[in-house]
Design an enzyme around this catalytic site. Sequence first.
Site, PDB file in Angstrom:
ATOM      1  N   ASP C  17      11.650   7.982  11.213  1.00 56.45           N
ATOM      2  CA  ASP C  17      11.552   8.134  12.666  1.00 56.45           C
ATOM      3  C   ASP C  17      12.887   8.629  13.240  1.00 56.45           C
ATOM      4  O   ASP C  17      13.813   8.905  12.484  1.00 56.45           O
ATOM      5  CB  ASP C  17      11.106   6.797  13.280  1.00 56.45           C
ATOM      6  CG  ASP C  17      12.148   5.699  13.096  1.00 56.45           C
ATOM      7  OD1 ASP C  17      13.329   5.979  12.879  1.00 56.45           O
ATOM      8  OD2 ASP C  17      11.757   4.513  13.193  1.00 56.45           O
ATOM      9  N   TRP C  47     -13.381  -0.247  -6.757  1.00 53.36           N
ATOM     10  CA  TRP C  47     -14.332  -1.200  -6.165  1.00 53.36           C
ATOM     11  C   TRP C  47     -15.737  -0.626  -6.055  1.00 53.36           C
ATOM     12  O   TRP C  47     -16.713  -1.309  -6.366  1.00 53.36           O
ATOM     13  CB  TRP C  47     -13.849  -1.627  -4.768  1.00 53.36           C
ATOM     14  CG  TRP C  47     -12.562  -2.378  -4.794  1.00 53.36           C
ATOM     15  CD1 TRP C  47     -11.364  -1.955  -4.296  1.00 53.36           C
ATOM     16  CD2 TRP C  47     -12.309  -3.669  -5.369  1.00 53.36           C
ATOM     17  NE1 TRP C  47     -10.381  -2.900  -4.516  1.00 53.36           N
ATOM     18  CE2 TRP C  47     -10.927  -3.970  -5.176  1.00 53.36           C
ATOM     19  CE3 TRP C  47     -13.105  -4.604  -6.027  1.00 53.36           C
ATOM     20  CZ2 TRP C  47     -10.348  -5.147  -5.606  1.00 53.36           C
ATOM     21  CZ3 TRP C  47     -12.521  -5.791  -6.455  1.00 53.36           C
ATOM     22  CH2 TRP C  47     -11.168  -6.051  -6.255  1.00 53.36           C
ATOM     23  N   PRO C  60     -11.858  -5.611   2.562  1.00 53.66           N
ATOM     24  CA  PRO C  60     -11.299  -5.417   3.902  1.00 53.66           C
ATOM     25  C   PRO C  60     -10.238  -6.458   4.225  1.00 53.66           C
ATOM     26  O   PRO C  60     -10.290  -7.586   3.736  1.00 53.66           O
ATOM     27  CB  PRO C  60     -12.513  -5.589   4.814  1.00 53.66           C
ATOM     28  CG  PRO C  60     -13.698  -5.370   3.949  1.00 53.66           C
ATOM     29  CD  PRO C  60     -13.298  -5.777   2.566  1.00 53.66           C
ATOM     30  N   LYS C  90     -13.730 -16.555  -1.573  1.00 52.93           N
ATOM     31  CA  LYS C  90     -14.085 -15.186  -1.214  1.00 52.93           C
ATOM     32  C   LYS C  90     -12.877 -14.381  -0.743  1.00 52.93           C
ATOM     33  O   LYS C  90     -12.990 -13.192  -0.458  1.00 52.93           O
ATOM     34  CB  LYS C  90     -15.135 -15.199  -0.088  1.00 52.93           C
ATOM     35  CG  LYS C  90     -16.389 -15.973  -0.447  1.00 52.93           C
ATOM     36  CD  LYS C  90     -17.283 -16.196   0.765  1.00 52.93           C
ATOM     37  CE  LYS C  90     -18.525 -16.964   0.341  1.00 52.93           C
ATOM     38  NZ  LYS C  90     -19.419 -17.277   1.477  1.00 52.93           N
TER      39      LYS C  90
END
Lengths: 137, 137, 137, 137
Positions: C17, C47, C60, C90
């Site tokens: 930047d 996946w 996700p 999970k």
Amino acid sequence: MSKTIIHRVAVTFGDCDPAGIVFFPNFSRWMDAASHNYFMQCGLPPWHSMAELPGCIGCPLLEIHTRFVTSATYGEHLDIETQVEEWRGKVFVQRHRVMRGDTLICEGRETRALCVKQESGRLKAIPVPQFILDACA
Amino acid sequence: MSKTIIHRVAVTFGDCDPAGIVFFPNFSRWMDAASHNYFMQCGLPPWHSMAELPGCIGCPLLEIHTRFVTSATYGEHLDIETQVEEWRGKVFVQRHRVMRGDTLICEGRETRALCVKQESGRLKAIPVPQFILDACA
Amino acid sequence: MSKTIIHRVAVTFGDCDPAGIVFFPNFSRWMDAASHNYFMQCGLPPWHSMAELPGCIGCPLLEIHTRFVTSATYGEHLDIETQVEEWRGKVFVQRHRVMRGDTLICEGRETRALCVKQESGRLKAIPVPQFILDACA
Amino acid sequence: MSKTIIHRVAVTFGDCDPAGIVFFPNFSRWMDAASHNYFMQCGLPPWHSMAELPGCIGCPLLEIHTRFVTSATYGEHLDIETQVEEWRGKVFVQRHRVMRGDTLICEGRETRALCVKQESGRLKAIPVPQFILDACA
């Protein structure tokens, strides 16, 4: 000549590089957004939900050409003036002029082909239908 | 003709768009990295630390032109083959061929000007000196 | 504790930047690439092509947390050291340490859920199966 | 509690990944833009041109934390609601809530330190002065 649609962009700190100016691939990113915006502002639905064009996936790029005139930096607002410069059967050329007020920052041309996905899964370019030409006229 | 230098890129999930293929401004980003890498691999120091070119800020872009031949996606490795195609005084043209094995994905040309910052703060293009031409030959 | 896999990144001019340092969202981008790379290097297929997990769409993000220690700039190579810090049914937590040699640049944790797409089209988190735990052990 | 300032973002095709949803580092990019915008909207000049704070280079990040609740996609408009949640001497925490209408997409916290560049070239964190606290109140 087609309609001209204007798409406004606010340049952020993170859009700029160590030279303090917009890192040029961001102009391509904004022109792509301006291209999508163009057809929406002409009153057309998004490509993938055009009832008249089943399987339409949009308009992949064949070619881009950009000429850089002067630099832009963060805190500035840019107006991208977009037109369709040429309809050529299955292919068309969009022109984007990136302006800061009256100053031309850069000018780009995108050559795109209107495509549908065939049953085989392969893409196929199709002639741009009249209702699209009409919407942009 | 100049040396050819190869710059390898691994395409990631985040480089791809909802069509599942590389979002095209990333190709410009990678070509810019390949341009920087080119001169380093030719044995030159980074632009801003070239003792022979005080005030050098690098080679701003005047123009880019890219032709897209086929798409690429994540999990793939691409090799960018970079050359200087033409030296033209203060300006030069770099050509980048983005390959996946023997398959040409896209081909880009960047027109750049070698620039130094003057005492006034303004940029000025200068002729590319012989030692740079030699390093790339 | 799981295996540690290292993912190398070359920092480019365009990643930085106007302060001349890496624009921080790029660290998140690189950690995401390191997360994908981790499971591949552990010998697992991508996946979406895991025969044992039909409909798997990947993992996700539920949460990210990054602590910035010092800056990095272009021309540098960074090594991202990735582990799975915790398996929680999970959900799992990946830790990424971004290193320049022995110097810690930043450290991030990503909390992810393993998901499959159901027939209804909705996503559903599923327990991470034993063969994935084994591959990463 | 500080003022709340809203920063609107239009999600583009190129902001989304192969899953068709916003690639998460873009949320960090937008929150950074919202952080800059916040202080401007509170009536303060840009960091690097604050006459009262010579040498001010802005507010580097110490830490980010983001919790993802649901996804967003292109064609949508998001409103980022930004506040300063906590002033802590030289450090402050900004909270960004990314909303699509009444739906929370994600929520992020950025911990930043107000910094000036010293004569030695090193950065130094300084207490946030009263006129900044007042402008945001």
